[in-house]
Design a protein around this motif. Structure first.
Motif, PDB file in Angstrom:
ATOM      1  N   VAL A 111       0.835  -1.206   0.000  1.00 50.07           N
ATOM      2  CA  VAL A 111       0.000   0.000   0.000  1.00 50.07           C
ATOM      3  C   VAL A 111       0.869   1.255   0.000  1.00 50.07           C
ATOM      4  O   VAL A 111       0.463   2.298  -0.511  1.00 50.07           O
ATOM      5  CB  VAL A 111      -0.937  -0.010   1.230  1.00 50.07           C
ATOM      6  CG1 VAL A 111      -1.757   1.277   1.325  1.00 50.07           C
ATOM      7  CG2 VAL A 111      -1.865  -1.221   1.174  1.00 50.07           C
ATOM      8  N   GLU A 112       2.084   1.127   0.552  1.00 42.36           N
ATOM      9  CA  GLU A 112       3.014   2.244   0.678  1.00 42.36           C
ATOM     10  C   GLU A 112       2.391   3.393   1.463  1.00 42.36           C
ATOM     11  O   GLU A 112       2.426   4.562   1.059  1.00 42.36           O
ATOM     12  CB  GLU A 112       3.492   2.723  -0.699  1.00 42.36           C
ATOM     13  CG  GLU A 112       4.284   1.645  -1.455  1.00 42.36           C
ATOM     14  CD  GLU A 112       4.780   2.112  -2.803  1.00 42.36           C
ATOM     15  OE1 GLU A 112       4.321   3.182  -3.272  1.00 42.36           O
ATOM     16  OE2 GLU A 112       5.632   1.429  -3.391  1.00 42.36           O
ATOM     17  N   ALA A 113       1.806   3.053   2.586  1.00 37.55           N
ATOM     18  CA  ALA A 113       1.170   4.046   3.448  1.00 37.55           C
ATOM     19  C   ALA A 113       2.226   4.866   4.174  1.00 37.55           C
ATOM     20  O   ALA A 113       3.340   4.385   4.417  1.00 37.55           O
ATOM     21  CB  ALA A 113       0.275   3.336   4.461  1.00 37.55           C
ATOM     22  N   PRO A 114       1.901   6.124   4.533  1.00 43.21           N
ATOM     23  CA  PRO A 114       2.816   6.907   5.364  1.00 43.21           C
ATOM     24  C   PRO A 114       3.091   6.187   6.678  1.00 43.21           C
ATOM     25  O   PRO A 114       2.272   5.385   7.142  1.00 43.21           O
ATOM     26  CB  PRO A 114       2.045   8.218   5.603  1.00 43.21           C
ATOM     27  CG  PRO A 114       1.060   8.295   4.482  1.00 43.21           C
ATOM     28  CD  PRO A 114       0.695   6.871   4.155  1.00 43.21           C
ATOM     29  N   LYS A 115       4.219   6.471   7.296  1.00 41.79           N
ATOM     30  CA  LYS A 115       4.640   5.734   8.487  1.00 41.79           C
ATOM     31  C   LYS A 115       3.571   5.727   9.574  1.00 41.79           C
ATOM     32  O   LYS A 115       3.325   4.695  10.220  1.00 41.79           O
ATOM     33  CB  LYS A 115       5.938   6.342   9.031  1.00 41.79           C
ATOM     34  CG  LYS A 115       6.532   5.544  10.189  1.00 41.79           C
ATOM     35  CD  LYS A 115       7.880   6.126  10.605  1.00 41.79           C
ATOM     36  CE  LYS A 115       8.475   5.299  11.746  1.00 41.79           C
ATOM     37  NZ  LYS A 115       9.806   5.841  12.165  1.00 41.79           N
ATOM     38  N   GLY A 116       2.899   6.857   9.765  1.00 43.67           N
ATOM     39  CA  GLY A 116       1.893   6.939  10.805  1.00 43.67           C
ATOM     40  C   GLY A 116       0.649   6.120  10.534  1.00 43.67           C
ATOM     41  O   GLY A 116      -0.132   5.844  11.449  1.00 43.67           O
ATOM     42  N   LEU A 117       0.445   5.730   9.271  1.00 44.68           N
ATOM     43  CA  LEU A 117      -0.749   4.969   8.905  1.00 44.68           C
ATOM     44  C   LEU A 117      -0.468   3.476   8.683  1.00 44.68           C
ATOM     45  O   LEU A 117      -1.383   2.729   8.360  1.00 44.68           O
ATOM     46  CB  LEU A 117      -1.379   5.558   7.629  1.00 44.68           C
ATOM     47  CG  LEU A 117      -1.957   6.976   7.760  1.00 44.68           C
ATOM     48  CD1 LEU A 117      -2.538   7.431   6.415  1.00 44.68           C
ATOM     49  CD2 LEU A 117      -3.027   7.029   8.844  1.00 44.68           C
ATOM     50  N   ILE A 118       0.766   3.068   8.881  1.00 39.35           N
ATOM     51  CA  ILE A 118       1.103   1.647   8.688  1.00 39.35           C
ATOM     52  C   ILE A 118       0.288   0.729   9.603  1.00 39.35           C
ATOM     53  O   ILE A 118      -0.170  -0.331   9.167  1.00 39.35           O
ATOM     54  CB  ILE A 118       2.619   1.427   8.874  1.00 39.35           C
ATOM     55  CG1 ILE A 118       3.375   2.027   7.675  1.00 39.35           C
ATOM     56  CG2 ILE A 118       2.941  -0.068   9.015  1.00 39.35           C
ATOM     57  CD1 ILE A 118       4.884   1.976   7.812  1.00 39.35           C
ATOM     58  N   PRO A 119       0.023   1.105  10.871  1.00 42.47           N
ATOM     59  CA  PRO A 119      -0.786   0.213  11.732  1.00 42.47           C
ATOM     60  C   PRO A 119      -2.284   0.241  11.416  1.00 42.47           C
ATOM     61  O   PRO A 119      -3.054  -0.467  12.058  1.00 42.47           O
ATOM     62  CB  PRO A 119      -0.538   0.766  13.145  1.00 42.47           C
ATOM     63  CG  PRO A 119       0.623   1.696  13.032  1.00 42.47           C
ATOM     64  CD  PRO A 119       0.586   2.224  11.650  1.00 42.47           C
ATOM     65  N   LEU A 120      -2.704   1.058  10.448  1.00 41.31           N
ATOM     66  CA  LEU A 120      -4.132   1.244  10.189  1.00 41.31           C
ATOM     67  C   LEU A 120      -4.828  -0.058   9.811  1.00 41.31           C
ATOM     68  O   LEU A 120      -5.940  -0.335  10.275  1.00 41.31           O
ATOM     69  CB  LEU A 120      -4.333   2.288   9.093  1.00 41.31           C
ATOM     70  CG  LEU A 120      -5.786   2.617   8.729  1.00 41.31           C
ATOM     71  CD1 LEU A 120      -6.539   3.161   9.941  1.00 41.31           C
ATOM     72  CD2 LEU A 120      -5.818   3.631   7.581  1.00 41.31           C
ATOM     73  N   GLY A 121      -4.186  -0.862   8.974  1.00 39.98           N
ATOM     74  CA  GLY A 121      -4.807  -2.109   8.540  1.00 39.98           C
ATOM     75  C   GLY A 121      -5.041  -3.061   9.713  1.00 39.98           C
ATOM     76  O   GLY A 121      -6.115  -3.656   9.831  1.00 39.98           O
ATOM     77  N   TYR A 122      -4.042  -3.192  10.567  1.00 41.64           N
ATOM     78  CA  TYR A 122      -4.167  -4.070  11.735  1.00 41.64           C
ATOM     79  C   TYR A 122      -5.244  -3.555  12.686  1.00 41.64           C
ATOM     80  O   TYR A 122      -6.060  -4.329  13.201  1.00 41.64           O
ATOM     81  CB  TYR A 122      -2.829  -4.156  12.466  1.00 41.64           C
ATOM     82  CG  TYR A 122      -2.875  -4.982  13.728  1.00 41.64           C
ATOM     83  CD1 TYR A 122      -2.897  -6.371  13.672  1.00 41.64           C
ATOM     84  CD2 TYR A 122      -2.902  -4.372  14.983  1.00 41.64           C
ATOM     85  CE1 TYR A 122      -2.944  -7.140  14.835  1.00 41.64           C
ATOM     86  CE2 TYR A 122      -2.947  -5.123  16.142  1.00 41.64           C
ATOM     87  CZ  TYR A 122      -2.962  -6.506  16.065  1.00 41.64           C
ATOM     88  OH  TYR A 122      -3.022  -7.248  17.211  1.00 41.64           O
ATOM     89  N   THR A 123      -5.260  -2.246  12.905  1.00 37.12           N
ATOM     90  CA  THR A 123      -6.267  -1.659  13.794  1.00 37.12           C
ATOM     91  C   THR A 123      -7.669  -1.871  13.243  1.00 37.12           C
ATOM     92  O   THR A 123      -8.599  -2.202  13.995  1.00 37.12           O
ATOM     93  CB  THR A 123      -5.997  -0.158  13.975  1.00 37.12           C
ATOM     94  OG1 THR A 123      -4.674   0.032  14.483  1.00 37.12           O
ATOM     95  CG2 THR A 123      -6.995   0.463  14.930  1.00 37.12           C
ATOM     96  N   ALA A 124      -7.826  -1.688  11.927  1.00 38.71           N
ATOM     97  CA  ALA A 124      -9.131  -1.892  11.293  1.00 38.71           C
ATOM     98  C   ALA A 124      -9.592  -3.341  11.462  1.00 38.71           C
ATOM     99  O   ALA A 124     -10.751  -3.615  11.789  1.00 38.71           O
ATOM    100  CB  ALA A 124      -9.060  -1.524   9.810  1.00 38.71           C
ATOM    101  N   PHE A 125      -8.677  -4.273  11.247  1.00 37.94           N
ATOM    102  CA  PHE A 125      -8.996  -5.691  11.395  1.00 37.94           C
ATOM    103  C   PHE A 125      -9.395  -6.018  12.830  1.00 37.94           C
ATOM    104  O   PHE A 125     -10.428  -6.662  13.080  1.00 37.94           O
ATOM    105  CB  PHE A 125      -7.781  -6.529  10.975  1.00 37.94           C
ATOM    106  CG  PHE A 125      -7.841  -7.957  11.433  1.00 37.94           C
ATOM    107  CD1 PHE A 125      -8.666  -8.876  10.810  1.00 37.94           C
ATOM    108  CD2 PHE A 125      -7.068  -8.396  12.512  1.00 37.94           C
ATOM    109  CE1 PHE A 125      -8.727 -10.203  11.230  1.00 37.94           C
ATOM    110  CE2 PHE A 125      -7.115  -9.704  12.935  1.00 37.94           C
ATOM    111  CZ  PHE A 125      -7.954 -10.616  12.298  1.00 37.94           C
ATOM    112  N   MET A 126      -8.601  -5.589  13.802  1.00 38.93           N
ATOM    113  CA  MET A 126      -8.871  -5.909  15.202  1.00 38.93           C
ATOM    114  C   MET A 126     -10.185  -5.280  15.677  1.00 38.93           C
ATOM    115  O   MET A 126     -10.937  -5.894  16.443  1.00 38.93           O
ATOM    116  CB  MET A 126      -7.720  -5.437  16.077  1.00 38.93           C
ATOM    117  CG  MET A 126      -6.484  -6.315  16.015  1.00 38.93           C
ATOM    118  SD  MET A 126      -6.770  -7.976  16.693  1.00 38.93           S
ATOM    119  CE  MET A 126      -7.062  -7.604  18.417  1.00 38.93           C
TER     120      MET A 126
END
Length: 383
Positions: free
Chosen positions: A238-253
């Protein structure tokens, strides 16, 4: 059956008690996970060294599976819940004391072993209480475990900001766990469903248990993929900005936890078979969206769908397994867990091998196929 139904506590009090043990289990595991970077720095472990060390935990889990079912069947889930609820946080404290890598390996092995005994015992209690209720309540207990995971992560962040060592942090968690045990253990169920019957302890699992194990395995491969690879996917694909890298995991959890609290109502409306079929479709759809459209918004939506899809599968499978007419609940749960955790353990390395040979997108695409297998196997299973 009548002797099982005669319980000295109310169903509501028992539910609160059992829920507290699910919370303790999730809180302890999340607390350990939140301090991994500190322990890595303390021991000077490389990424490869950490991977090798972390393998000790699932090895302990797998080694304990056959014995956990026997212990719960022989001594009863109530005694095993108390034993594991006391020892699991205590072992957590010992993680904070390690000074050498070999010590961490040894403690994590025991942590995995005791964590699985805790898992089998508390799920046996939940299966027995579900029988008293006469309706599905299993998913809400697993939702409590997920909620405890969020709580543990938040407390871990707070402890790090206060510059408290992992040992002090873990001692605080242990104190909180012991307080819950002292207040609520007395309301746990005294007797397991079908306790004292002559069902075999060791025998070849029947076709239904094997299929339930395969459903759990397919789902847990997808869970393992999200736990271990969602951040990597957001970083490299996805090449997300560093601050948004955990977004996918947070969305899943987030959606997995929310889905578990809604799961009991859904199973009452749709039935076990239909909900499992829908869950497999949702898992596959979410992964396909994330793979086909690797942008921040679409990948986040895809991972949210995966969380919704996996949320009810394991609680439903555990609930059905606990009602086995062939094995006692503890033994049946251990059998299904053994097969299911094979997927949880094998999935992340398999993704890595495929990603190395092809790409990470191909890996998650193949995981989507396994997610859809939840639907196919469910269709061929009797509930």
């Amino acid at each position: 059956m009548e002797s099982f139904l005669v319980q000295p506590v109310s169903k509501r009090a028992a539910r609160l008690s059992i829920g507290s043990f699910f919370f303790i289990a999730g809180l302890c595991f999340a607390s350990w996970a939140s301090r991994i970077p500190d322990i890595v720095s303390k021991l000077g472990l490389s990424e490869g060294g950490l991977g090798a060390v972390l393998f000790a935990l699932p090895v302990g889990l797998m080694v304990s599976l056959p014995f956990s079912g026997w212990l719960v069947h022989h001594f009863g889930s109530r005694k095993m819940v108390l034993l594991s609820a006391v020892l699991y946080p205590l072992i957590l404290c010992n993680i904070g004391l390690v000074q050498e890598t070999w010590q961490l390996v040894a403690v994590l092995f025991v942590f995995g072993l005791m964590g699985n005994l805790f898992n089998i015992a508390v799920n046996t209690q939940a299966v027995s209480l579900e029988a008293l209720y006469g309706r599905s309540i299993m998913a809400s207990f697993h939702g409590i475990w997920s909620l405890a995971g969020f709580t543990g992560a938040a407390i871990g962040t707070l402890m790090i900001n206060f510059h408290l060592t992992p040992f002090v942090h873990f001692c605080i968690i242990t104190g909180a766990a012991y307080l819950l045990i002292t207040l609520l253990y007395r309301n746990s169920l005294r007797k397991d469903i079908n306790a004292g019957d002559d069902r075999p302890l060791f025998a070849k699992p029947d076709a239904t248990l094997l299929k339930l194990g395969l459903i759990a395995m397919c789902c847990m491969v997808c869970e393992g993929a999200m736990f271990d690879w969602s951040g990597v996917y957001f970083q490299k694909v996805v090449e997300a900005p560093k601050g948004l890298i955990p977004l996918g995991y947070t969305a899943f959890m987030s959606t997995m936890a929310g889905g578990r609290f809604a799961g009991d109502k859904l199973v009452m409306r749709l039935g076990t078979l239909r909900l499992l079929q829908v869950s497999g479709l949702v898992i596959a759809t979410g992964l396909i969206i994330a793979v086909a459209f690797p942008a921040i918004v679409t990948a986040t939506i895809g991972f949210m769908l995966v969380g919704i899809g996996v949320s009810s599968v394991v609680p439903l499978v555990y609930g059905v397994a606990g009602k086995s007419t062939v094995f006692s609940p503890g033994v049946a749960l251990a059998a299904v867990s053994t097969i299911g955790y094979l997927g949880f353990l094998a999935g992340p390395p398999m993704i890595g091998f495929i990603a190395h040979a092809a790409s990470l997108r191909w890996s998650l695409g193949l995981i989507a196929v396994l997610g859809f297998m939840t639907t196919i196997i469910s269709t061929k299973t009797r509930f």
